[in-house]
Design a protein around this motif. Structure first.
Motif, mmCIF file in Angstrom:
data_model
loop_
_atom_site.group_PDB
_atom_site.id
_atom_site.type_symbol
_atom_site.label_atom_id
_atom_site.label_comp_id
_atom_site.label_asym_id
_atom_site.label_seq_id
_atom_site.Cartn_x
_atom_site.Cartn_y
_atom_site.Cartn_z
ATOM 1 N N ASN A 1 -44.191 57.317 -56.477
ATOM 2 C CA ASN A 1 -43.077 58.276 -57.499
ATOM 3 C C ASN A 1 -41.297 58.728 -57.252
ATOM 4 O O ASN A 1 -40.947 59.052 -56.218
ATOM 5 N N ARG A 2 -41.376 58.476 -58.723
ATOM 6 C CA ARG A 2 -39.993 58.271 -59.018
ATOM 7 C C ARG A 2 -39.690 58.819 -59.879
ATOM 8 O O ARG A 2 -39.895 58.716 -60.929
ATOM 9 N N LEU A 3 -38.325 59.675 -59.148
ATOM 10 C CA LEU A 3 -37.417 59.790 -60.621
ATOM 11 C C LEU A 3 -36.425 59.803 -60.511
ATOM 12 O O LEU A 3 -36.593 58.891 -60.256
ATOM 13 N N ARG A 4 -36.464 59.746 -62.323
ATOM 14 C CA ARG A 4 -35.283 59.046 -62.784
ATOM 15 C C ARG A 4 -33.345 58.478 -61.665
ATOM 16 O O ARG A 4 -33.329 59.973 -60.836
ATOM 17 N N VAL A 5 -33.656 57.192 -62.584
ATOM 18 C CA VAL A 5 -32.098 57.120 -61.337
ATOM 19 C C VAL A 5 -31.246 57.580 -60.871
ATOM 20 O O VAL A 5 -30.498 57.723 -62.326
ATOM 21 N N SER A 6 -30.369 57.520 -59.688
ATOM 22 C CA SER A 6 -29.376 58.314 -59.671
ATOM 23 C C SER A 6 -28.562 57.870 -58.442
ATOM 24 O O SER A 6 -30.575 58.046 -57.471
ATOM 25 N N VAL B 1 -21.552 61.385 -56.495
ATOM 26 C CA VAL B 1 -22.780 61.497 -57.413
ATOM 27 C C VAL B 1 -22.678 60.018 -58.723
ATOM 28 O O VAL B 1 -22.180 60.163 -59.772
ATOM 29 N N ILE B 2 -23.458 59.318 -58.821
ATOM 30 C CA ILE B 2 -23.322 58.348 -59.776
ATOM 31 C C ILE B 2 -24.615 58.225 -60.459
ATOM 32 O O ILE B 2 -25.650 58.722 -60.533
ATOM 33 N N ASP B 3 -24.785 59.050 -61.798
ATOM 34 C CA ASP B 3 -24.937 59.854 -62.698
ATOM 35 C C ASP B 3 -26.011 60.842 -62.982
ATOM 36 O O ASP B 3 -26.629 60.962 -61.897
ATOM 37 N N SER B 4 -25.662 61.573 -63.500
ATOM 38 C CA SER B 4 -27.291 63.538 -63.595
ATOM 39 C C SER B 4 -27.777 63.361 -64.780
ATOM 40 O O SER B 4 -27.735 64.016 -65.485
ATOM 41 N N GLY B 5 -29.362 62.250 -64.776
ATOM 42 C CA GLY B 5 -30.163 62.545 -64.679
ATOM 43 C C GLY B 5 -30.793 63.818 -65.563
ATOM 44 O O GLY B 5 -30.308 64.584 -64.627
ATOM 45 N N PRO B 6 -32.291 64.175 -66.037
ATOM 46 C CA PRO B 6 -32.975 64.997 -65.795
ATOM 47 C C PRO B 6 -33.227 65.539 -64.941
ATOM 48 O O PRO B 6 -33.796 66.951 -64.785
#
Length: 253
Positions: free
Chosen positions: A32-37, A48-53
């Motif tokens: 179960n993976r959320l968008r990469v960060s 934090v590197i990248d703030s995805g949805p």
């Protein structure tokens, strides 16, 4: 330095609804993976590197109480769409959040979140300090970040090295001068989208080949799509010092 994987997945290859495949039906939370960060706690700063949805839920799930900076690799929505959700940190911490991005990424953020950067400030909007980065190293607090030039198909993006930790996502080709900057790192994080060929991301085999070229003590794959297969099955085929990352994985360096 403490590294927490907030998300290791991608919008690429993830079904909008459950397709009832083995990954969808898996009881393993590592599937179960959320968008990469990724969250990097350096001792004096929380980055934090990248703030995805999925940014809001990722920060809640990880119990993050502080935030100093967000560093952006590139402007695709799965890496920037959660910027608005820094508001609670502004409110609770009573400070602006530092954003680090190239000029091109800044332009995209200003288009997508025009109200944040408007001349007339609306009450309660996210409060940010924008910092322009390029290919030269820069500091956040006491930690030096070395930008790494990466090609995401035809789009130039950035990876980052911080001390013995290197983080790269969305790579398809990596020029030699960036490889030279990566070598010697102890922990490498690199994208591995799927087994089948892809126009703009490393496949599993390409990621393994790159990891072996770098020769880090440990390599973790991220930006993993639904098409990769089950975490446990893929891990059985990987060399001992190469693993799939998963949401919630913590590394201390």
């Amino acid at each position: 330095m403490k590294i927490t994987f907030l998300g290791t997945g991608t919008s690429q290859g993830i079904p909008v609804i459950c397709c009832n495949c083995e990954v969808c039906r898996s009881d393993d939370p590592k599937d179960n993976r959320l968008r990469v960060s990724v969250l990097v706690e350096t001792g004096d700063k929380t980055i934090v590197i990248d703030s995805g949805p999925d940014f809001r839920y990722q920060m809640l799930r990880a119990g993050v109480k502080d935030l100093d900076a967000i560093v952006y690799t590139h402007e695709h929505k799965d890496h920037v769409a959660g910027l608005d959700d820094i508001r609670p940190f502004n409110y609770l911490l009573q400070k602006n959040i530092d954003l680090y991005a190239t000029v091109r990424v800044q332009e995209a953020l200003k288009r997508e979140f025009s109200y944040i950067f408007a001349e007339k400030v609306y009450p309660g909007i996210p409060q940010v300090n924008m910092h322009t980065i390029g290919t030269e190293s820069f500091f956040i607090g006491e930690t030096e970040l070395i930008p790494l030039e990466i090609m995401h198909y035809k789009l130039p993006i950035l990876g980052f090295r911080m001390k013995d930790f290197t983080y790269i996502t969305d790579a398809k080709t990596i020029p030699q001068h960036s490889i030279d900057l990566i070598k010697g790192t102890k922990v490498l994080v690199i994208n591995a989208l799927q087994v089948e060929p892809h126009i703009s991301h490393f496949t599993l085999a390409e990621a393994v080949e790159f990891a072996q070229e770098i020769g880090a003590e440990m390599t973790y794959f991220t930006h993993i799509s639904h098409n990769m297969g089950k975490h446990a099955d893929v891990e059985k085929e990987l060399p001992a010092n190469i693993r799939l990352a998963y949401d919630g994985l913590v590394i201390n360096l």
